[in-house]
Scaffold this motif. Structure first.
Motif, PDB file in Angstrom:
ATOM      1  N   ILE A 225       0.845  -1.204   0.000  1.00  0.00           N
ATOM      2  CA  ILE A 225       0.000   0.000   0.000  1.00  0.00           C
ATOM      3  C   ILE A 225       0.877   1.249   0.000  1.00  0.00           C
ATOM      4  N   LEU A 226       1.917   1.249   0.805  1.00  0.00           N
ATOM      5  CA  LEU A 226       2.824   2.403   0.835  1.00  0.00           C
ATOM      6  C   LEU A 226       3.461   2.631  -0.529  1.00  0.00           C
ATOM      7  N   ALA A 255      10.289   0.983   5.617  1.00  0.00           N
ATOM      8  CA  ALA A 255      11.079   1.978   6.349  1.00  0.00           C
ATOM      9  C   ALA A 255      11.949   2.798   5.401  1.00  0.00           C
ATOM     10  N   ASN A 256      12.597   2.125   4.457  1.00  0.00           N
ATOM     11  CA  ASN A 256      13.469   2.833   3.507  1.00  0.00           C
ATOM     12  C   ASN A 256      12.676   3.812   2.649  1.00  0.00           C
ATOM     13  N   LEU A 257      11.503   3.377   2.189  1.00  0.00           N
ATOM     14  CA  LEU A 257      10.680   4.222   1.328  1.00  0.00           C
ATOM     15  C   LEU A 257      10.277   5.500   2.054  1.00  0.00           C
ATOM     16  N   LEU A 258       9.776   5.350   3.268  1.00  0.00           N
ATOM     17  CA  LEU A 258       9.291   6.514   4.006  1.00  0.00           C
ATOM     18  C   LEU A 258      10.430   7.451   4.391  1.00  0.00           C
ATOM     19  N   GLY A 262      11.364  11.755   3.557  1.00  0.00           N
ATOM     20  CA  GLY A 262      11.378  12.737   4.632  1.00  0.00           C
ATOM     21  C   GLY A 262      10.549  12.408   5.850  1.00  0.00           C
ATOM     22  N   TYR A 263      10.325  11.117   6.118  1.00  0.00           N
ATOM     23  CA  TYR A 263       9.566  10.728   7.301  1.00  0.00           C
ATOM     24  C   TYR A 263      10.491  10.157   8.369  1.00  0.00           C
ATOM     25  N   GLU A 264      10.161  10.458   9.616  1.00  0.00           N
ATOM     26  CA  GLU A 264      10.833   9.870  10.769  1.00  0.00           C
ATOM     27  C   GLU A 264       9.921   8.798  11.342  1.00  0.00           C
ATOM     28  N   LEU A 265      10.478   7.671  11.788  1.00  0.00           N
ATOM     29  CA  LEU A 265       9.682   6.517  12.190  1.00  0.00           C
ATOM     30  C   LEU A 265       9.742   6.293  13.693  1.00  0.00           C
ATOM     31  N   ASP A 272       2.670  -1.504  15.450  1.00  0.00           N
ATOM     32  CA  ASP A 272       2.507  -0.376  14.549  1.00  0.00           C
ATOM     33  C   ASP A 272       3.716   0.550  14.539  1.00  0.00           C
ATOM     34  N   VAL A 273       3.853   1.262  13.415  1.00  0.00           N
ATOM     35  CA  VAL A 273       4.882   2.297  13.282  1.00  0.00           C
ATOM     36  C   VAL A 273       4.178   3.590  12.877  1.00  0.00           C
ATOM     37  N   LEU A 274       4.539   4.682  13.559  1.00  0.00           N
ATOM     38  CA  LEU A 274       4.059   6.010  13.194  1.00  0.00           C
ATOM     39  C   LEU A 274       5.153   6.701  12.393  1.00  0.00           C
ATOM     40  N   ALA A 275       4.818   7.134  11.191  1.00  0.00           N
ATOM     41  CA  ALA A 275       5.746   7.897  10.352  1.00  0.00           C
ATOM     42  C   ALA A 275       5.327   9.356  10.402  1.00  0.00           C
ATOM     43  N   ARG A 276       6.224  10.212  10.820  1.00  0.00           N
ATOM     44  CA  ARG A 276       5.953  11.645  10.960  1.00  0.00           C
ATOM     45  C   ARG A 276       6.811  12.409   9.970  1.00  0.00           C
TER      46      ARG A 276
END
Length: 300
Positions: A225-226, A255-258, A262-265, A272-276
């Motif tokens: 989905i990501l 993780a690499n994609l996000l 520019g996202y921090e995990l 769950d993981v929150l990407a900010r």
């Protein structure tokens, strides 16, 4: 008496126009309708949990008279193990979003649960990669319909992952049965077809959707989905997804994609993981125009 010729006709027309202008009421100047799109928000380095992220989203939008926006992939029945539901239940009018659920049983419950909402979109289908979503259909495995009156964890494992241990295989395996469900492989199509006018007015500018929160829960296929996100056209502020061992290589790929965008995990418990987005996590305030941009866009 005027002889009927071109000059006479012209004089008559001028006379009629003069009389009309003398008696016609003045017209109001046209003022185009506008809406406000809030792009990003003030820094929030403390937003490292789902709860603090949601409070930040709500307070920022409330300050500007907007509704917080969300997209939920794998919404199930909208309640069971849903981290967003407590916030939606508190004040549905503060939100506008799109909820995606492919299985008819949970989808029916979902629509019933949120039947009193305005400006929300619902899609009874799946988001899936193009290789899996052929002719708008995807192979899916789900619990038999009569069991959706139950509320156990087993009602949450419907999947498009053919390697799921919950799939029934003869006398072995689990209890999920194969079916075919509708699907889309492009977020832009989802937004165009199922996003309400209010959703679009709150999120879109220059063909880019600025959505506050994207939630993904699709049983081991969250990376798929990501990978559908075109970050040039869809820019979530926060993303929460399931990070399970069953994702295999997809766990690191997610993780690499996000991080590359520019996202921090931040790990949320064990699943769950929150990407900010990094623009929210800055500890010092950059120039205002970089952290909070309110854009007034004419409504066509």
């Amino acid at each position: 008496m005027c002889v009927v010729d071109t000059t006479c006709v012209a004089v008559s027309i001028i006379a009629i126009i003069t009389v009309y202008l003398a008696v016609a009421p003045p017209t109001r100047p046209h003022t185009p309708q506008t809406h406000t799109v809030v792009l990003w928000s003030r820094p929030c380095p403390e937003c490292t949990t789902f709860e603090t992220a949601v409070h930040h989203i709500l307070s920022t939008n409330r300050r500007h008279g907007n509704r917080a926006s969300f997209v939920q992939i794998g919404a199930n029945d909208g309640q069971n193990a849903d981290p967003l539901y407590p916030f939606l239940k508190r004040d549905k009018s503060a939100w506008v979003g799109i909820m995606v659920e492919p299985t008819p049983g949970p989808y029916t419950k979902l629509r019933q649960l949120h039947r009193d909402t305005t400006g929300w979109g619902f899609y009874n289908g799946a988001m899936a990669p193009k290789l899996m979503c052929q002719n708008n259909s995807v192979s899916f495995w789900e619990l038999p319909g009569h069991r959706y009156n139950e509320t156990g964890w087993w009602t949450l494992v419907n999947t498009m992952d053919k390697n799921s241990p919950h799939i029934a295989r003869g006398e072995k395996g689990g209890y999920l049965k194969p079916v075919t469900r509708a699907c889309l492989a492009d977020f832009s199509i989802l937004f165009r077809r199922y996003g309400s006018q209010k959703f679009k007015h709150n999120t879109i500018m220059d063909d880019v959707y600025y959505v506050d929160l994207l939630l993904i829960d699709v049983e081991c296929r969250d990376y798929d989905i990501l990978s559908l996100i075109d970050f040039a056209r869809f820019r979530p502020l926060f993303i929460q997804y399931e990070a399970l061992d069953c994702m295999g290589p997809g766990l690191q790929r997610a993780a690499n994609l996000l991080q590359s965008h520019g996202y921090e995990l931040f790990q949320q418990g064990g699943r769950d993981v929150l990407a900010r987005h990094q623009s929210v996590g800055q500890t010092t305030r950059p120039p205002v125009e970089q952290t909070l941009q309110t854009v007034v866009v004419p409504i066509q």
